[in-house]
Design an enzyme around this catalytic site. Structure first.
Site, short mmCIF file in Angstrom:
data_model
loop_
_atom_site.label_atom_id
_atom_site.label_comp_id
_atom_site.label_asym_id
_atom_site.label_seq_id
_atom_site.Cartn_x
_atom_site.Cartn_y
_atom_site.Cartn_z
N GLY A 151 7.79 90.52 32.44
CA GLY A 151 8.48 89.26 32.94
C GLY A 151 7.97 88.89 34.40
O GLY A 151 7.61 89.65 35.10
N TYR A 178 5.49 80.66 23.30
CA TYR A 178 6.33 81.18 23.87
C TYR A 178 7.29 79.85 24.53
O TYR A 178 6.59 79.07 25.39
CB TYR A 178 5.86 82.21 25.02
N SER A 179 8.34 80.10 24.54
CA SER A 179 9.29 79.07 24.97
C SER A 179 10.48 79.79 25.52
O SER A 179 11.40 80.42 24.86
CB SER A 179 9.67 77.98 23.93
N ASN A 180 10.93 79.76 26.67
CA ASN A 180 12.42 80.35 27.22
C ASN A 180 13.53 79.56 26.61
O ASN A 180 14.42 80.13 26.68
CB ASN A 180 12.29 80.11 28.81
N SER A 228 11.41 88.00 32.13
CA SER A 228 11.61 88.12 30.94
C SER A 228 11.75 89.53 30.10
O SER A 228 12.28 89.39 28.89
CB SER A 228 10.48 87.36 30.27
#
Length: 385
Positions: free
Chosen positions: A339, A198-200, A102
């Site tokens: 990440g 948090y969301s990709n 990330s």
């Protein structure tokens, strides 16, 4: 919700499983340190706390740990611990390449904010302005979500990774819109702008917006605007189908439910895409975050927006636009991201007075306390002045 393997900040409370004694012993067998700039006599006379921290991470079961610490004068120290290959016992390559997960998000946020500075994207414009009709269903509505909310994880969009296993991450190719479609099978988590989560999915959409307004692949924009601009010689966005890591690197592993360590070095990283696909080294990441804070990548107005944060729950961390701040035990904060992607975890960042440190380990810690111990080594590195 299943903990995702290319996250930056983690929220898992999963119980950590033990690592087999043989694997742990092999990982602990080789612990080395070195310096690109030699230490002073007084520094050499006392135990190196960064090296001690890496050694402790390996004793806990990580096959390998790597660190690079940079001072404001650019002098750099590199460290390794453990083994780079559990089968052969090969040494950990100094400043080896790793999948940076990330941290990719910060690179994407820089590209989007550069486009904001160029007048091509507006932070408070809706997702639908650039991707009309793409985000719809189950309370998810691109007409009510802004670009700013994507970059800051305040959109309420669900996480697509909850539906993707580590084996799928390793072996299956995903188009970015496949990832969005997977996410939209779930309900919105909350009304946009009212919470942080948090969301990709947010960064897949941010990457699609960057592609739409530039008419160029996201990887090319990152390479042109960031990687080449800063001369990051060991950083790249893997091409479709490229499962390898180009330069010397430690192998990555996953702790299986049985406690076995299974290798996950060569994977298809497309499940991460704009949320976590890139590869780099600790030294390149230090250079990137230092240059970012120095204003070498963004105009002052956009850098100020990037550093405008909201709290990350009760962790003490804060999240801006693709950039996180974390407190230092010696006072102040450092700015970075971090990440996770199956096989690797990275943590680190830079301070406003140009100290930088980045740590990589070759398996994802199984719980939040284990991740905190990686972050403690970052704190140690940035506070030993």
């Amino acid at each position: 919700m299943r903990e995702q393997t290319w996250h930056g900040p983690r929220a898992s409370t999963t119980r950590r499983r033990g690592v087999p004694a043989a694997a742990a012993a092999a990982a602990a067998a080789i612990m080395t340190t070195g310096a690109l700039a030699p230490p002073t006599a007084s520094a050499a006379a006392r135990p190196d706390t960064v090296q001690q921290g890496l050694n402790a991470l390996v004793r806990e079961g990580r096959p390998a740990a790597l660190a690079t610490v940079q001072g404001p004068d650019g002098r750099t120290r590199t460290y390794t611990a453990g083994v780079g290959d559990l089968t052969t016992g090969a040494k950990v390559p100094r400043d080896g390449q790793v999948r940076m997960g990330s941290n990719t998000k910060t690179f994407v946020a820089v590209v989007v904010l550069q486009l904001v500075g160029e007048g091509k994207i507006a932070l408070d414009a809706s997702v639908d302005t650039y991707l009309p009709g793409l985000v719809r269903g189950k309370g998810n509505d691109g007409r009510r979500i802004t670009v700013r909310q994507l970059l800051q994880h305040t959109s309420g969009l669900p996480e697509y990774g909850a539906h993707i296993s580590d084996d799928e991450i390793a072996h299956r190719y995903f188009e970015p819109r496949d990832l969005v479609d997977i996410a939209l099978t779930d309900k919105a988590e909350f009304r946009p702008g009212t919470k942080w989560s948090y969301s990709n999915t947010n960064y897949v959409l941010a990457g699609l917006i960057a592609q739409k307004v530039t008419g160029r692949p996201l990887a090319e924009e990152i390479d042109r605007r960031v990687v080449q601009h800063l001369g990051l010689r060991h950083t790249y966005f893997p091409a479709p189908g490229d499962r390898t890591i180009r330069e010397p690197h430690p192998k990555g592993y996953r702790v299986m439910p049985t406690g076995e360590l299974r290798e996950y070095t060569e994977i298809d990283p497309s499940a991460g895409w704009a949320a976590g696909q890139m590869i780099s080294t600790n030294s390149d990441l230090n250079r990137f975050f230092t240059a970012l804070l120095d204003g070498d990548l963004l105009p002052p107005a956009q850098l100020a927006q990037m550093r405008t944060t909201v709290p990350v729950g009760d962790t003490g961390a804060h999240y801006g636009l693709g950039l996180m701040s974390r407190r230092l035990s010696c006072g102040g904060v450092y700015w970075g991201h971090g990440g996770d992607i199956v096989g690797y975890e990275t943590r680190g960042g830079a301070t406003d007075d140009r100290y930088a440190a980045n740590i990589a380990v070759t398996s994802i810690p199984a719980d939040i306390s284990a991740t905190r111990r990686v972050e403690t080594v970052v704190d140690t590195a940035l506070c030993r002045r």
